[in-house]
Motif scaffolding. Structure first.
Motif, PDB file in Angstrom:
ATOM      1  N   VAL A  35       6.442  56.667 -11.717  1.00  0.00           N
ATOM      2  CA  VAL A  35       6.309  58.087 -12.051  1.00  0.00           C
ATOM      3  C   VAL A  35       7.566  58.839 -11.638  1.00  0.00           C
ATOM      4  O   VAL A  35       8.076  59.694 -12.383  1.00  0.00           O
ATOM      5  N   ILE A  36       8.090  58.539 -10.458  1.00  0.00           N
ATOM      6  CA  ILE A  36       9.329  59.178 -10.015  1.00  0.00           C
ATOM      7  C   ILE A  36      10.471  58.832 -10.964  1.00  0.00           C
ATOM      8  O   ILE A  36      11.266  59.706 -11.341  1.00  0.00           O
ATOM      9  N   ALA A  38      10.266  58.102 -14.075  1.00  0.00           N
ATOM     10  CA  ALA A  38      10.076  58.726 -15.388  1.00  0.00           C
ATOM     11  C   ALA A  38      10.195  60.246 -15.328  1.00  0.00           C
ATOM     12  O   ALA A  38      10.773  60.860 -16.230  1.00  0.00           O
ATOM     13  N   SER A  39       9.672  60.871 -14.283  1.00  0.00           N
ATOM     14  CA  SER A  39       9.647  62.332 -14.247  1.00  0.00           C
ATOM     15  C   SER A  39      10.931  62.939 -13.689  1.00  0.00           C
ATOM     16  O   SER A  39      11.336  64.016 -14.116  1.00  0.00           O
ATOM     17  N   ARG A  40      11.539  62.310 -12.737  1.00  0.00           N
ATOM     18  CA  ARG A  40      12.786  62.806 -12.135  1.00  0.00           C
ATOM     19  C   ARG A  40      13.768  61.657 -12.005  1.00  0.00           C
ATOM     20  O   ARG A  40      14.064  61.215 -10.882  1.00  0.00           O
ATOM     21  N   PRO A  41      14.288  61.171 -13.091  1.00  0.00           N
ATOM     22  CA  PRO A  41      15.200  60.027 -13.010  1.00  0.00           C
ATOM     23  C   PRO A  41      16.473  60.392 -12.245  1.00  0.00           C
ATOM     24  O   PRO A  41      17.011  61.478 -12.413  1.00  0.00           O
TER      25      PRO A  41
END
Length: 163
Positions: A35-36, A38-41
């Protein structure tokens, strides 16, 4: 090799709460890392690959623990094995059993030192073997592990003629 008169003396059944905790923590870690990613690459591509590989690896390891810890370990007079017959160690090859507080062993488990080398094998969360060392523990019940370790020590002492 499971014989006809090879009675099971004791069993180690993985503890359900320990199993759920191990799988849940690793699975949650993997999901969080993905998730990290994908959301804040991260701006650096190497860190993105690191997050994805570590996240996918955590999910894969949680699945491996789930599948490998679905089996029961059985102790007979001659061997310690998985319920399906996969051999962990033969009793006549056990040099010593170590389950002390400061021993290098898995959580709620014990260590077997063998006289001969065996092929490396691994069942994540349940047991692993490398050379002359077999470690049992992780998601196992500490009470069952303790009784199996004590029984192995008794069987080894009987074979050596110490009892």
């Amino acid at each position: 090799m499971i014989g006809e008169n090879d009675e099971v003396l004791e069993r180690i059944t993985p503890s359900a709460p320990r199993r759920y905790m191990a799988v849940g923590c690793l699975g949650l870690l993997g999901i969080m890392l993905l998730v990290i990613a994908a959301s804040r690459p991260p701006s650096d591509f190497v860190w993105l690959i690191f997050l994805v590989v570590l996240g996918a690896g955590s999910i894969w390891l949680s699945w491996s623990i789930w599948t490998s810890s679905a089996t029961t370990l059985e102790l007979t007079r001659h061997e310690l094995r998985e319920q399906g017959g996969r051999l962990l160690a033969r009793i006549e090859e056990v040099k010593n059993v170590d389950r002390g507080f400061f021993a290098f062993k898995p959580a709620a488990g014990f260590r077997l030192s063998l006289t001969t080398k065996m092929p490396n094998a691994y069942a994540p969360g349940l047991w692993w073997r490398r050379g002359r060392m077999v470690m049992i523990g992780g998601v196992t019940s500490s009470g069952q592990s303790k009784s199996v370790a004590d029984l192995i020590a008794v069987l080894v002492a009987q074979q050596r003629g110490e009892m």
